[in-house]
Design a protein around this motif. Structure first.
Motif, PDB file in Angstrom:
ATOM      1  N   LEU A 163      -2.865   5.538  -7.901  1.00  0.00           N
ATOM      2  CA  LEU A 163      -1.840   5.518  -6.578  1.00  0.00           C
ATOM      3  C   LEU A 163      -0.394   5.544  -7.017  1.00  0.00           C
ATOM      4  N   GLU A 164       0.475   5.781  -6.236  1.00  0.00           N
ATOM      5  CA  GLU A 164       2.066   5.783  -6.377  1.00  0.00           C
ATOM      6  C   GLU A 164       2.566   4.202  -6.616  1.00  0.00           C
TER       7      GLU A 164
ATOM      8  N   SER B 267       0.918  -1.277   0.005  1.00  0.00           N
ATOM      9  CA  SER B 267       0.083   0.115  -0.048  1.00  0.00           C
ATOM     10  C   SER B 267       0.822   1.418   0.049  1.00  0.00           C
ATOM     11  N   GLN B 268       0.344   2.450  -0.060  1.00  0.00           N
ATOM     12  CA  GLN B 268       1.020   3.614  -0.226  1.00  0.00           C
ATOM     13  C   GLN B 268       1.787   3.897   0.941  1.00  0.00           C
ATOM     14  N   SER B 269       1.314   3.561   2.408  1.00  0.00           N
ATOM     15  CA  SER B 269       1.861   3.619   3.639  1.00  0.00           C
ATOM     16  C   SER B 269       3.052   2.762   3.793  1.00  0.00           C
ATOM     17  N   GLY B 270       2.940   1.625   2.853  1.00  0.00           N
ATOM     18  CA  GLY B 270       4.118   0.709   3.115  1.00  0.00           C
ATOM     19  C   GLY B 270       3.525  -0.492   4.234  1.00  0.00           C
TER      20      GLY B 270
ATOM     21  N   GLY C  84       8.139  11.289  -6.014  1.00  0.00           N
ATOM     22  CA  GLY C  84       7.201  10.115  -6.671  1.00  0.00           C
ATOM     23  C   GLY C  84       6.829  10.296  -8.069  1.00  0.00           C
TER      24      GLY C  84
ATOM     25  N   ALA D   6       6.773   3.458  -3.407  1.00  0.00           N
ATOM     26  CA  ALA D   6       6.264   3.248  -1.777  1.00  0.00           C
ATOM     27  C   ALA D   6       7.196   2.510  -0.868  1.00  0.00           C
ATOM     28  N   LYS D   7       7.713   1.369  -1.488  1.00  0.00           N
ATOM     29  CA  LYS D   7       8.530   0.642  -0.432  1.00  0.00           C
ATOM     30  C   LYS D   7      10.035   1.338  -0.139  1.00  0.00           C
TER      31      LYS D   7
ATOM     32  N   PRO E 154       4.232   0.502  -6.108  1.00  0.00           N
ATOM     33  CA  PRO E 154       4.666  -0.247  -4.949  1.00  0.00           C
ATOM     34  C   PRO E 154       6.417  -0.029  -4.712  1.00  0.00           C
TER      35      PRO E 154
ATOM     36  N   VAL F 184      10.222   4.458  -0.025  1.00  0.00           N
ATOM     37  CA  VAL F 184       9.752   5.551   1.142  1.00  0.00           C
ATOM     38  C   VAL F 184       9.655   4.956   2.521  1.00  0.00           C
ATOM     39  N   ALA F 185       9.158   3.844   2.323  1.00  0.00           N
ATOM     40  CA  ALA F 185       8.875   3.201   3.822  1.00  0.00           C
ATOM     41  C   ALA F 185      10.294   2.676   4.305  1.00  0.00           C
TER      42      ALA F 185
END
Length: 456
Positions: free
Chosen positions: A220-221, A4-7, A92, A226-227, A223, A229-230
């Motif tokens: 969405l951004e 997900s976008q939050s990771g 992004g 997003a990874k 995966p 970033v996380a």
């Protein structure tokens, strides 16, 4: 599953598939709009701009002057790659793609209002040059983000070439729409096309921009980003970092495009000047032939992207480079007959070897760069070719014909481009069916499995 976008929580398989579809559609429609804008300028340059903005020059000199403005867009593309590559790896893929679409679209819309030489003298050409530069900056940032938006949503490694080929679909689609618009305006307005009818397709581009913006706001951004970033692996200066870590891949990517890009703009832009002024055929015949050729690429680009997943990205690309080197001689042998049927066939067939390279090209180049530097590296490598291939090609073709008075001199130039591409492509890494979600300088080896490493 994709992150997900939050990771923190993975998406379901169904949601991941839905996001992949949205990403592919958004990328394809977005690149179609951007290339419509870019090709529209290219077509009108050969048909109209020399007469309206350089009327005091003789036809050959006026054409060269018009193509110099045309070339400015290509010189600007690496600038756009550097600017938006940086932000694509920093903030992004999605946000960057929205900005590039607006930049390109508004610059194209503004072309519709540029006064001619008769109204403001040389300042008309100056304004065109500025707008063409802005167009080039937008396109320079567009390609990398569109490809990554699709490719980084691919759920398995085994179909990445096919998925990444869809943003490439935007080139023939944009070419089709641009030629269709010019052909329609030419038919509707007749002689008035040369006075003001040519402005209408530029004016209409704002509608396409609104559609593309709506679509891009609803994805969405990726995966992989997003990874990153996380895991806090975002680079502070990704463009400088990729130049330090992967300079060889950047320059190999640029030279690998010589056989794809230079002949493409000879076959689809220079052909209007060559066909009308040298062969004496109607512009509508040429426009219709390019329309049919672009429709053919609707199928051949995804086909060759798919084949690259089967036989290897690099191998498929090199077959295409060899084919275009040979086809240049066949092309000019056909068009120099001055027979409309042979000219039509030559133009339609010219984009088959192009598709053999353009289908696998997105994945071949983008896969060469590690994830946290991928937007910067892929964009810069791809767009540097604009300076050495796409931008100069119509100018070189015009100059070669003016000196040698033979299309075969241009065919030799195409062959030289093909040889350079074969050498460069042979030295690029081939990541077909390999895992690209893991950073390449990670101490763990890059896997060869058919499935991507989970992103969360």
């Amino acid at each position: 599953m994709a992150a997900s976008q939050s990771g923190a929580m993975p998406l379901s398989d169904e949601e991941a598939r839905r996001q992949l579809r949205r990403a592919v559609i958004a990328s394809t429609i977005g690149t179609t709009i951007e290339w419509y804008d870019f090709f529209l300028y290219s077509i009108v340059t050969g048909l109209v701009f020399a007469k309206l903005y350089f009327p005091e020059s003789n036809p050959i000199v006026g054409t060269l002057q018009a193509f110099l403005i045309y070339a400015v867009g290509f010189l600007a593309r690496p600038v756009g790659a550097a600017i938006f590559g940086h932000y694509g790896d920093r903030i992004g893929r999605k946000a960057t793609l929205i900005v590039t679409l607006l930049l390109m679209g508004l610059a194209t819309f503004a072309v519709a209002f540029v006064p001619t030489y008769a109204a403001i003298g040389i300042w008309g050409a100056v304004v065109l040059t500025v707008l063409r530069f802005i167009q080039g900056v937008g396109v320079g940032g567009e390609w990398g983000g569109s490809v990554l938006m699709s490719m980084e949503w691919a759920r398995t490694n085994a179909h990445r070439g096919f998925v990444a080929s869809w943003p490439q679909f935007g080139v023939p689609a944009g070419l089709f729409l641009a030629n269709l618009a010019v052909l329609a305006m030419s038919e509707i307005f007749g002689n008035a096309f040369f006075t003001w009818g040519w402005r209408v397709p530029f004016f209409l581009s704002i509608v396409l921009v609104a559609i593309g913006l709506y679509i891009r706001l609803n994805i969405l951004e990726t995966p992989i980003f997003a990874k990153l970033v996380a895991e806090r692996r975002i680079e502070k200066t990704p463009m400088l970092e990729v130049l330090r870590r992967q300079p060889k891949d950047i320059f190999l990517s640029a030279f690998a495009r010589m056989a794809e890009q230079a002949p493409f703009y000879i076959f689809t832009a220079f052909v209007f000047t060559y066909g009308v002024t040298t062969l004496g055929v109607s512009r509508n015949l040429l426009l219709t032939a390019v329309l049919v050729a672009s429709v053919l690429e609707f199928g051949t680009i995804p086909l060759f992207g798919h084949l690259s997943d089967r036989i290897g990205r690099r191998r498929m690309y090199m077959i295409g480079a060899a084919a275009v080197g040979v086809f240049g001689f066949i092309y000019f042998a056909m068009v120099d007959t001055k027979n409309p049927t042979w000219i039509f066939a030559a133009i339609v067939l010219s984009l088959v070897p192009h598709a053999m390279m353009y289908g696998p090209q997105a994945a071949l180049i983008a896969e060469s760069f590690t994830g946290r530097l991928r937007y910067s590296g892929a964009s810069l490598g791809y767009q540097l070719a604009s300076v050495i291939a796409g931008g100069p090609a119509p100018l070189i073709a015009t100059a070669l014909f003016a000196y040698f008075h033979s299309g075969y001199a241009i065919a030799i130039y195409i062959l030289a481009c093909a040889v350079l591409s074969l050498v460069a492509a042979s030295r690029l890494g081939d990541y077909t069916n390999k895992d690209i979600s893991r950073e390449y300088d990670d101490p763990r080896p890059i896997g060869d499995s058919g499935h991507a490493t989970p992103s969360a």
